[in-house]
Write a protein that holds these residues in place. Sequence first.
Motif, PDB file in Angstrom:
ATOM      1  N   ASP A   1       0.827  -1.205   0.000  1.00 51.77           N
ATOM      2  CA  ASP A   1       0.000   0.000   0.000  1.00 51.77           C
ATOM      3  C   ASP A   1       0.863   1.256   0.000  1.00 51.77           C
ATOM      4  OD1 ASP A   1      -2.599   0.726  -0.267  1.00 51.77           O
ATOM      5  OD2 ASP A   1      -3.220   0.165   1.750  1.00 51.77           O
ATOM      6  N   GLU A   2       0.546   2.159  -0.921  1.00 54.15           N
ATOM      7  CA  GLU A   2       1.251   3.442  -1.052  1.00 54.15           C
ATOM      8  C   GLU A   2       2.765   3.218  -1.142  1.00 54.15           C
ATOM      9  OE1 GLU A   2      -1.389   6.858   0.839  1.00 54.15           O
ATOM     10  OE2 GLU A   2      -0.620   5.523   2.395  1.00 54.15           O
ATOM     11  N   ILE A   3       3.148   2.385  -2.104  1.00 56.98           N
ATOM     12  CA  ILE A   3       4.543   1.958  -2.230  1.00 56.98           C
ATOM     13  C   ILE A   3       5.493   3.135  -2.420  1.00 56.98           C
ATOM     14  CG2 ILE A   3       4.292   1.564  -4.721  1.00 56.98           C
ATOM     15  CD1 ILE A   3       6.246  -0.755  -4.457  1.00 56.98           C
ATOM     16  N   ASN A   4       5.017   4.207  -3.025  1.00 57.54           N
ATOM     17  CA  ASN A   4       5.923   5.328  -3.291  1.00 57.54           C
ATOM     18  C   ASN A   4       5.997   6.327  -2.141  1.00 57.54           C
ATOM     19  OD1 ASN A   4       3.289   6.180  -3.824  1.00 57.54           O
ATOM     20  ND2 ASN A   4       3.910   7.589  -5.440  1.00 57.54           N
ATOM     21  N   ARG A   5       5.559   5.909  -0.954  1.00 60.47           N
ATOM     22  CA  ARG A   5       5.793   6.741   0.236  1.00 60.47           C
ATOM     23  C   ARG A   5       7.009   6.256   1.033  1.00 60.47           C
ATOM     24  NH1 ARG A   5       2.364  10.678   0.858  1.00 60.47           N
ATOM     25  NH2 ARG A   5       0.178  10.506   0.243  1.00 60.47           N
ATOM     26  N   SER A   6       7.609   5.142   0.617  1.00 58.34           N
ATOM     27  CA  SER A   6       8.798   4.646   1.311  1.00 58.34           C
ATOM     28  C   SER A   6      10.047   5.048   0.539  1.00 58.34           C
ATOM     29  CB  SER A   6       8.733   3.122   1.457  1.00 58.34           C
ATOM     30  OG  SER A   6       8.820   2.511   0.189  1.00 58.34           O
ATOM     31  N   SER A   7      11.196   4.853   1.167  1.00 55.28           N
ATOM     32  CA  SER A   7      12.460   5.242   0.542  1.00 55.28           C
ATOM     33  C   SER A   7      12.787   4.307  -0.623  1.00 55.28           C
ATOM     34  CB  SER A   7      13.591   5.180   1.571  1.00 55.28           C
ATOM     35  OG  SER A   7      13.820   3.827   1.945  1.00 55.28           O
ATOM     36  N   PRO A   8      13.598   4.765  -1.582  1.00 57.28           N
ATOM     37  CA  PRO A   8      14.007   3.888  -2.690  1.00 57.28           C
ATOM     38  C   PRO A   8      14.670   2.595  -2.220  1.00 57.28           C
ATOM     39  CG  PRO A   8      14.533   6.171  -3.197  1.00 57.28           C
ATOM     40  CD  PRO A   8      14.057   6.150  -1.778  1.00 57.28           C
ATOM     41  N   LYS A   9      15.400   2.636  -1.112  1.00 60.58           N
ATOM     42  CA  LYS A   9      16.062   1.426  -0.616  1.00 60.58           C
ATOM     43  C   LYS A   9      15.029   0.369  -0.224  1.00 60.58           C
ATOM     44  CE  LYS A   9      19.504  -0.162   2.749  1.00 60.58           C
ATOM     45  NZ  LYS A   9      20.413   0.244   3.850  1.00 60.58           N
ATOM     46  N   THR A  10      13.953   0.794   0.417  1.00 60.76           N
ATOM     47  CA  THR A  10      12.914  -0.153   0.813  1.00 60.76           C
ATOM     48  C   THR A  10      12.125  -0.619  -0.399  1.00 60.76           C
ATOM     49  OG1 THR A  10      12.758   0.894   2.986  1.00 60.76           O
ATOM     50  CG2 THR A  10      10.907  -0.491   2.301  1.00 60.76           C
ATOM     51  N   GLN A  11      11.860   0.279  -1.332  1.00 57.62           N
ATOM     52  CA  GLN A  11      11.181  -0.116  -2.570  1.00 57.62           C
ATOM     53  C   GLN A  11      11.961  -1.227  -3.281  1.00 57.62           C
ATOM     54  OE1 GLN A  11      10.691   3.341  -5.017  1.00 57.62           O
ATOM     55  NE2 GLN A  11       9.413   4.429  -3.555  1.00 57.62           N
ATOM     56  N   SER A  12      13.283  -1.084  -3.296  1.00 57.50           N
ATOM     57  CA  SER A  12      14.109  -2.055  -4.015  1.00 57.50           C
ATOM     58  C   SER A  12      14.104  -3.425  -3.348  1.00 57.50           C
ATOM     59  CB  SER A  12      15.546  -1.546  -4.131  1.00 57.50           C
ATOM     60  OG  SER A  12      16.164  -1.484  -2.848  1.00 57.50           O
ATOM     61  N   ALA A  13      13.666  -3.505  -2.095  1.00 60.26           N
ATOM     62  CA  ALA A  13      13.597  -4.801  -1.418  1.00 60.26           C
ATOM     63  C   ALA A  13      12.604  -5.731  -2.104  1.00 60.26           C
ATOM     64  CB  ALA A  13      13.210  -4.607   0.047  1.00 60.26           C
ATOM     65  N   LEU A  14      11.704  -5.157  -2.869  1.00 59.36           N
ATOM     66  CA  LEU A  14      10.717  -5.958  -3.585  1.00 59.36           C
ATOM     67  C   LEU A  14      11.259  -6.545  -4.891  1.00 59.36           C
ATOM     68  CD1 LEU A  14       7.509  -3.752  -3.249  1.00 59.36           C
ATOM     69  CD2 LEU A  14       7.819  -6.026  -2.295  1.00 59.36           C
ATOM     70  N   LEU A  15      12.364  -6.000  -5.401  1.00 61.36           N
ATOM     71  CA  LEU A  15      12.815  -6.345  -6.744  1.00 61.36           C
ATOM     72  C   LEU A  15      13.043  -7.838  -6.933  1.00 61.36           C
ATOM     73  CD1 LEU A  15      15.290  -3.452  -7.633  1.00 61.36           C
ATOM     74  CD2 LEU A  15      13.049  -3.894  -8.623  1.00 61.36           C
ATOM     75  N   GLU A  16      13.871  -8.446  -6.072  1.00 67.21           N
ATOM     76  CA  GLU A  16      14.179  -9.873  -6.223  1.00 67.21           C
ATOM     77  C   GLU A  16      12.920 -10.714  -6.034  1.00 67.21           C
ATOM     78  OE1 GLU A  16      17.149 -13.341  -4.413  1.00 67.21           O
ATOM     79  OE2 GLU A  16      16.685 -11.558  -3.214  1.00 67.21           O
ATOM     80  N   ALA A  17      12.093 -10.329  -5.072  1.00 74.14           N
ATOM     81  CA  ALA A  17      10.875 -11.091  -4.805  1.00 74.14           C
ATOM     82  C   ALA A  17       9.956 -11.092  -6.012  1.00 74.14           C
ATOM     83  CB  ALA A  17      10.156 -10.498  -3.595  1.00 74.14           C
ATOM     84  N   MET A  18       9.799  -9.943  -6.654  1.00 72.31           N
ATOM     85  CA  MET A  18       8.882  -9.829  -7.782  1.00 72.31           C
ATOM     86  C   MET A  18       9.406 -10.534  -9.023  1.00 72.31           C
ATOM     87  SD  MET A  18       7.749  -5.863  -7.228  1.00 72.31           S
ATOM     88  CE  MET A  18       6.762  -5.772  -8.723  1.00 72.31           C
ATOM     89  N   GLU A  19      10.717 -10.520  -9.212  1.00 70.59           N
ATOM     90  CA  GLU A  19      11.292 -11.095 -10.428  1.00 70.59           C
ATOM     91  C   GLU A  19      11.551 -12.593 -10.297  1.00 70.59           C
ATOM     92  OE1 GLU A  19      12.808 -11.193 -14.334  1.00 70.59           O
ATOM     93  OE2 GLU A  19      11.558  -9.784 -13.243  1.00 70.59           O
ATOM     94  N   GLU A  20      12.067 -13.028  -9.142  1.00 63.51           N
ATOM     95  CA  GLU A  20      12.527 -14.407  -9.004  1.00 63.51           C
ATOM     96  C   GLU A  20      11.724 -15.232  -8.006  1.00 63.51           C
ATOM     97  OE1 GLU A  20      16.794 -14.636  -8.524  1.00 63.51           O
ATOM     98  OE2 GLU A  20      17.046 -12.674  -9.460  1.00 63.51           O
ATOM     99  N   GLN A  21      10.714 -14.608  -7.393  1.00 64.27           N
ATOM    100  CA  GLN A  21       9.850 -15.289  -6.422  1.00 64.27           C
ATOM    101  C   GLN A  21      10.666 -15.897  -5.284  1.00 64.27           C
ATOM    102  OE1 GLN A  21       6.634 -17.356  -8.405  1.00 64.27           O
ATOM    103  NE2 GLN A  21       6.000 -18.375  -6.526  1.00 64.27           N
ATOM    104  N   GLN A  22      11.615 -15.128  -4.816  1.00 64.42           N
ATOM    105  CA  GLN A  22      12.437 -15.544  -3.694  1.00 64.42           C
ATOM    106  C   GLN A  22      13.065 -14.308  -3.066  1.00 64.42           C
ATOM    107  OE1 GLN A  22      15.397 -17.968  -5.735  1.00 64.42           O
ATOM    108  NE2 GLN A  22      16.829 -16.255  -5.844  1.00 64.42           N
TER     109      GLN A  22
END
Length: 325
Positions: free
Chosen positions: A115-136
Amino acid sequence: MHQDASAMTAERFAEQTSAILDSVGKVIDGKADAVRSALVCLLAEGHLLIEDVPGVGKTMLARALAASVDATVRRIQFTPDLLPGDVTGVSVYNPVDREFEFKQGAIFAHIVIADEINRSSPKTQSALLEAMEEQQVTVDGRTHPLPDPFLVVATQNPLEMEGTYALPEAQRDRFMMRISMGYPDAAAEALMLRQRDTVNPLAAIRPVVGSRDVSALIEAARAVHVAPSIEEYAVALAQATRSDPSLHLGASPRATLQLVRAAKVWAALDAREFVIPDDLTALLVPVFAHRLLPARGVHRAGAQPVEAALAQIIDRVRVPVATRL
């Protein structure tokens, strides 16, 4: 769908997907396109970004989809002080066993509402990258698989609003589709006032399919046929964005792949076993627009420059005729 690729029949596919659409539609009045887009992302193994002003039902759509599927659901409220470990999990020292234990973060669920993903810092946003791409997720050198199926439904407020951080290009590219909810029409808004003053519509939703059913639906959609000429058409649309003078950044190869994956589900929802050119053009804006950047100084009266460029590309790129399936 092809019987050898999946035990699910076309009738069963239509029955279960209609049940999901009807269930979510009971909560999201008058937004059938948004509900269908969310289901497409779930069955195409993509992720959905919903961008709009507060209060138009972004989170309600995500919650309604989650409630309609008997699967684990977690919601993460993104705030400026949210840490990457809150999303992925952390290693905690156990003094009894004298070793570190992994404590799962909120990302460990079938459907994750960011929820409201763009209210967090870029570092926290990037924590989703591996999860979204590689499901891990990987924490302290150890890899931890995420549940299957896995869907991130992220909501974000427009950048003009206070306290928002722009999602970087790499993060936006991880989302299969970006949609907007828009304001409800007068009739739907009046109905909402009458119904929701006394009851929360989400409380009445019961799961209509299980997580195993979703996995079977995903397999069935994968079996939808894509002719070589349709694949060439998808590539031609993507390449046209890369050479368009009104666009500074064109579509990535990931965008082309996700366009075809989404088109397979789109065709299956229309009870077809094959993709047609109209499936690609219907999905081009929601799949491509958030990945593209307009060239500097490009303005078109009455239209968003990226959407206007995509409309011209659809008109310009030759459509395959008499496709042999």
